[in-house]
Write a protein that holds these residues in place. Structure first.
Motif, PDB file in Angstrom:
ATOM      1  N   ALA A   1      31.882  38.230  46.122  1.00 44.20           N
ATOM      2  CA  ALA A   1      32.623  39.043  45.154  1.00 44.20           C
ATOM      3  C   ALA A   1      32.369  40.528  45.378  1.00 44.20           C
ATOM      4  O   ALA A   1      33.296  41.345  45.310  1.00 44.20           O
ATOM      5  CB  ALA A   1      32.219  38.651  43.730  1.00 44.20           C
ATOM      6  N   LEU A   2      31.121  40.883  45.648  1.00 41.37           N
ATOM      7  CA  LEU A   2      30.797  42.283  45.926  1.00 41.37           C
ATOM      8  C   LEU A   2      31.515  42.765  47.176  1.00 41.37           C
ATOM      9  O   LEU A   2      31.942  43.923  47.265  1.00 41.37           O
ATOM     10  CB  LEU A   2      29.288  42.454  46.075  1.00 41.37           C
ATOM     11  CG  LEU A   2      28.465  42.290  44.789  1.00 41.37           C
ATOM     12  CD1 LEU A   2      26.981  42.351  45.097  1.00 41.37           C
ATOM     13  CD2 LEU A   2      28.846  43.346  43.768  1.00 41.37           C
ATOM     14  N   SER A   3      31.651  41.869  48.154  1.00 41.82           N
ATOM     15  CA  SER A   3      32.374  42.227  49.373  1.00 41.82           C
ATOM     16  C   SER A   3      33.820  42.562  49.070  1.00 41.82           C
ATOM     17  O   SER A   3      34.351  43.597  49.507  1.00 41.82           O
ATOM     18  CB  SER A   3      32.290  41.071  50.382  1.00 41.82           C
ATOM     19  OG  SER A   3      33.051  41.353  51.535  1.00 41.82           O
ATOM     20  N   TRP A   4      34.491  41.709  48.290  1.00 38.78           N
ATOM     21  CA  TRP A   4      35.868  41.983  47.896  1.00 38.78           C
ATOM     22  C   TRP A   4      35.960  43.266  47.068  1.00 38.78           C
ATOM     23  O   TRP A   4      36.884  44.070  47.228  1.00 38.78           O
ATOM     24  CB  TRP A   4      36.421  40.805  47.095  1.00 38.78           C
ATOM     25  CG  TRP A   4      37.023  39.730  47.939  1.00 38.78           C
ATOM     26  CD1 TRP A   4      36.416  38.582  48.363  1.00 38.78           C
ATOM     27  CD2 TRP A   4      38.361  39.682  48.455  1.00 38.78           C
ATOM     28  NE1 TRP A   4      37.290  37.833  49.107  1.00 38.78           N
ATOM     29  CE2 TRP A   4      38.497  38.478  49.176  1.00 38.78           C
ATOM     30  CE3 TRP A   4      39.452  40.537  48.369  1.00 38.78           C
ATOM     31  CZ2 TRP A   4      39.676  38.122  49.817  1.00 38.78           C
ATOM     32  CZ3 TRP A   4      40.627  40.182  48.998  1.00 38.78           C
ATOM     33  CH2 TRP A   4      40.738  38.991  49.722  1.00 38.78           C
TER      34      TRP A   4
ATOM     35  N   THR B   1      45.611  48.722  43.074  1.00 42.07           N
ATOM     36  CA  THR B   1      44.176  48.861  43.277  1.00 42.07           C
ATOM     37  C   THR B   1      43.404  48.454  42.027  1.00 42.07           C
ATOM     38  O   THR B   1      42.376  47.769  42.113  1.00 42.07           O
ATOM     39  CB  THR B   1      43.823  50.310  43.662  1.00 42.07           C
ATOM     40  OG1 THR B   1      44.511  50.656  44.863  1.00 42.07           O
ATOM     41  CG2 THR B   1      42.328  50.470  43.890  1.00 42.07           C
ATOM     42  N   VAL B   2      43.888  48.856  40.857  1.00 42.76           N
ATOM     43  CA  VAL B   2      43.250  48.447  39.603  1.00 42.76           C
ATOM     44  C   VAL B   2      43.233  46.925  39.490  1.00 42.76           C
ATOM     45  O   VAL B   2      42.212  46.310  39.136  1.00 42.76           O
ATOM     46  CB  VAL B   2      43.997  49.060  38.399  1.00 42.76           C
ATOM     47  CG1 VAL B   2      43.471  48.477  37.094  1.00 42.76           C
ATOM     48  CG2 VAL B   2      43.837  50.570  38.384  1.00 42.76           C
ATOM     49  N   LEU B   3      44.359  46.294  39.783  1.00 41.54           N
ATOM     50  CA  LEU B   3      44.442  44.836  39.715  1.00 41.54           C
ATOM     51  C   LEU B   3      43.494  44.188  40.720  1.00 41.54           C
ATOM     52  O   LEU B   3      42.853  43.178  40.419  1.00 41.54           O
ATOM     53  CB  LEU B   3      45.882  44.384  39.964  1.00 41.54           C
ATOM     54  CG  LEU B   3      46.918  44.816  38.922  1.00 41.54           C
ATOM     55  CD1 LEU B   3      48.318  44.396  39.352  1.00 41.54           C
ATOM     56  CD2 LEU B   3      46.594  44.235  37.559  1.00 41.54           C
ATOM     57  N   MET B   4      43.403  44.770  41.914  1.00 45.80           N
ATOM     58  CA  MET B   4      42.539  44.192  42.941  1.00 45.80           C
ATOM     59  C   MET B   4      41.065  44.296  42.567  1.00 45.80           C
ATOM     60  O   MET B   4      40.268  43.409  42.903  1.00 45.80           O
ATOM     61  CB  MET B   4      42.794  44.876  44.278  1.00 45.80           C
ATOM     62  CG  MET B   4      44.054  44.403  44.984  1.00 45.80           C
ATOM     63  SD  MET B   4      44.027  42.626  45.379  1.00 45.80           S
ATOM     64  CE  MET B   4      42.599  42.537  46.453  1.00 45.80           C
TER      65      MET B   4
ATOM     66  N   GLY C   1      36.724  39.220  42.330  1.00 45.80           N
ATOM     67  CA  GLY C   1      35.821  38.099  42.118  1.00 45.80           C
ATOM     68  C   GLY C   1      36.533  36.765  42.189  1.00 45.80           C
ATOM     69  O   GLY C   1      35.989  35.778  42.704  1.00 45.80           O
ATOM     70  N   GLY C   2      37.757  36.698  41.684  1.00 42.08           N
ATOM     71  CA  GLY C   2      38.532  35.465  41.758  1.00 42.08           C
ATOM     72  C   GLY C   2      38.964  35.137  43.171  1.00 42.08           C
ATOM     73  O   GLY C   2      38.962  33.974  43.592  1.00 42.08           O
ATOM     74  N   LEU C   3      39.332  36.151  43.952  1.00 41.94           N
ATOM     75  CA  LEU C   3      39.716  35.923  45.340  1.00 41.94           C
ATOM     76  C   LEU C   3      38.541  35.405  46.161  1.00 41.94           C
ATOM     77  O   LEU C   3      38.706  34.560  47.049  1.00 41.94           O
ATOM     78  CB  LEU C   3      40.244  37.230  45.943  1.00 41.94           C
ATOM     79  CG  LEU C   3      41.588  37.717  45.400  1.00 41.94           C
ATOM     80  CD1 LEU C   3      41.857  39.150  45.836  1.00 41.94           C
ATOM     81  CD2 LEU C   3      42.721  36.805  45.852  1.00 41.94           C
ATOM     82  N   ALA C   4      37.344  35.888  45.869  1.00 38.46           N
ATOM     83  CA  ALA C   4      36.148  35.444  46.590  1.00 38.46           C
ATOM     84  C   ALA C   4      35.768  34.008  46.256  1.00 38.46           C
ATOM     85  O   ALA C   4      35.053  33.356  47.031  1.00 38.46           O
ATOM     86  CB  ALA C   4      34.980  36.374  46.258  1.00 38.46           C
ATOM     87  N   TYR C   5      36.242  33.495  45.138  1.00 38.43           N
ATOM     88  CA  TYR C   5      35.785  32.188  44.652  1.00 38.43           C
ATOM     89  C   TYR C   5      36.289  31.039  45.519  1.00 38.43           C
ATOM     90  O   TYR C   5      35.680  29.972  45.544  1.00 38.43           O
ATOM     91  CB  TYR C   5      36.248  32.010  43.202  1.00 38.43           C
ATOM     92  CG  TYR C   5      35.591  30.858  42.505  1.00 38.43           C
ATOM     93  CD1 TYR C   5      34.210  30.801  42.361  1.00 38.43           C
ATOM     94  CD2 TYR C   5      36.344  29.814  41.972  1.00 38.43           C
ATOM     95  CE1 TYR C   5      33.601  29.740  41.711  1.00 38.43           C
ATOM     96  CE2 TYR C   5      35.754  28.752  41.329  1.00 38.43           C
ATOM     97  CZ  TYR C   5      34.378  28.716  41.196  1.00 38.43           C
ATOM     98  OH  TYR C   5      33.780  27.669  40.552  1.00 38.43           O
TER      99      TYR C   5
END
Length: 442
Positions: free
Chosen positions: A14-17, A269-272, A277-281
């Motif tokens: 998540a931190l990476s994303w 960018t705000v949405l991303m 965290g959800g994309l990393a899951y």
């Protein structure tokens, strides 16, 4: 396994994303403070979305290597497959940057004003190798994640963020290079640095795979198998990224086209930031979901994570935090502030929907039913496009329609993923049995 272990496995990813998103944020901040900021922000957004569209075939190489790299034979097959995809992506990038394809796409298809197209062109030339580097990096990241070393993914992204931030700030302060070209240079050099780091960090796990003979009980992985698994995922990425051009085409038809095209990258960018965290899951579920017990823990964690991320988005969009973000962090032109506010407030459910989608997509990948993911994203794309264009035709605000269109399209896509997963739940049980079998043999 418990929530704590899932959290610490998920956190570095998540931190990476999140750091990748902050990379865009501070590049946008540099561009906002340079001359002709409105045009350059629009050009950077178009350049970035087009570059991501070009590299979509490689995005899911992370999931493919994570799911399929098991031994020497499968690794070598997938490595050759990855290199072929990378060559294709680089070739497309070269054609786009150095032929009339860019004018045909941005001008003829998206109806982007000519002065913004010209501001986009230099950055596209700078980023011709960007997609190939991403493919190589994500392939090896999948191997690292499979080995449980998610912290190395985060370390690589920290390095990337430091390089991109330093390059953007340096070029922005001491040169007269246009803002979009500054952003492209920062992205290119940062990606090269991260790719090199991930290559070095993955060497022990690659050596372990090369020393692992194929289990004779498993059929050898072929190029056709890799293509059959990866192609629906690549098509899913393409359709997902095509949402941005559809939205940009709609915004380009608005009376305030230049402002809307400049504001949308800031909204995205705000949405991303809150979606990261959800994309990393997705990779968490692919790596950890190998039994009924772990499945239940992950399912419960999914809902908690998604709700928490949407709560963060809500607090950000409906408090003075967003004004601080726009005025102090970004230094965005004043005429864009209200547009960004509207887009952020309309997208508060997107982090929750993203997390649930990642969970269900991962389960379908583990079941080797990637075709269902492709069909779901096509349905979501059609709904998003219809909502955006329908709203614009009805006279709704462009940025508002874009955020609502994304939300509605993602909700419909999620419903299809859920139905597909429930119909094929038995295939996931076969995956759990296959995961237990090797340990029993040992």
């Amino acid at each position: 396994m418990n929530y704590r272990k899932v959290f610490y496995f998920w956190l570095p990813l998540a931190l990476s994303w999140l750091l990748m998103t902050f990379e865009w944020l501070w590049i946008q901040g540099v561009i906002s403070r340079k001359p002709d900021a409105e045009t350059q922000l629009a050009a950077f957004g178009l350049m970035f979305s087009l570059s991501v569209l070009i590299e979509t075939p490689v995005i899911m190489l992370l999931a493919t290597s994570n799911a399929l790299s098991r031994d020497r034979q499968s690794f070598r097959t997938l490595w050759r497959f990855m290199m072929g995809v990378n060559v294709f992506v680089i070739a497309v990038a070269v054609l786009t940057a150095f032929t009339p394809l860019l004018d045909l796409y941005l001008g003829g298809l998206l109806n982007i004003p000519s002065h913004i197209i010209e501001a986009t062109r230099p950055g596209m030339k700078i980023l011709i190798f960007w997609g190939g580097l991403i493919g190589y990096r994500r392939f090896h990241q999948g191997i690292i994640i499979r080995a449980g070393k998610t912290r190395y993914v985060a370390y690589g992204t920290v390095l990337r963020a430091l390089v991109s931030g330093s390059v953007a700030l340096g070029l922005g302060a001491i040169t007269t290079v246009a803002g979009a070209a500054v952003g492209a240079t920062a992205l290119a050099l940062a990606m090269a640095a991260e790719t090199l780091y991930i290559y070095v960090a993955s060497r022990p796990d690659v050596k372990r795979l090369l020393a692992t003979p194929r289990n004779r009980a498993r059929r050898a992985l072929t190029q056709r198998d890799a293509l059959r698994f990866h192609l629906p995922l690549a098509a899913t990425s393409v359709i997902t990224i095509l949402v941005s051009p559809v939205i940009e085409r709609g915004l380009a038809s608005m009376p305030d086209a230049a402002q809307s095209l400049a504001a949308w990258p800031l909204v995205f960018t705000v949405l991303m930031i809150t979606r990261s965290g959800g994309l990393a899951y997705q990779e968490v579920v692919i790596s950890l979901n190998d039994s009924e017990t772990r499945h239940r823990v992950l399912r419960s964690f999914t809902f908690r994570l998604g709700l928490a991320l949407s709560l963060v988005m809500t607090l950000f969009a409906f408090t003075p935090a967003i004004a601080f973000y726009q005025r102090v962090i970004l230094g965005a032109p004043a005429q864009l502030h209200d547009l960004v506010l509207i887009g952020a407030q309309a997208g508060i459910l997107i982090p929750l929907l993203t997390t649930l989608q990642s969970y269900l997509r991962a389960l379908l990948m583990l079941s080797h039913r990637t075709g269902a993911i492709y069909r779901a994203i096509v349905i979501g794309f059609v709904v998003t496009a219809a909502t955006v264009w329908g709203g614009i035709l009805l006279g709704m605000h462009g940025i508002l329609t874009a955020s609502l269109g994304l939300t509605i399209g993602m909700a419909i896509e999620l419903a299809y993923l859920l139905v597909s997963y429930r119909r094929g739940h038995a295939a996931l049980r076969l995956h759990w049995q296959a995961a237990v079998a090797p340990s029993m043999g040992n």
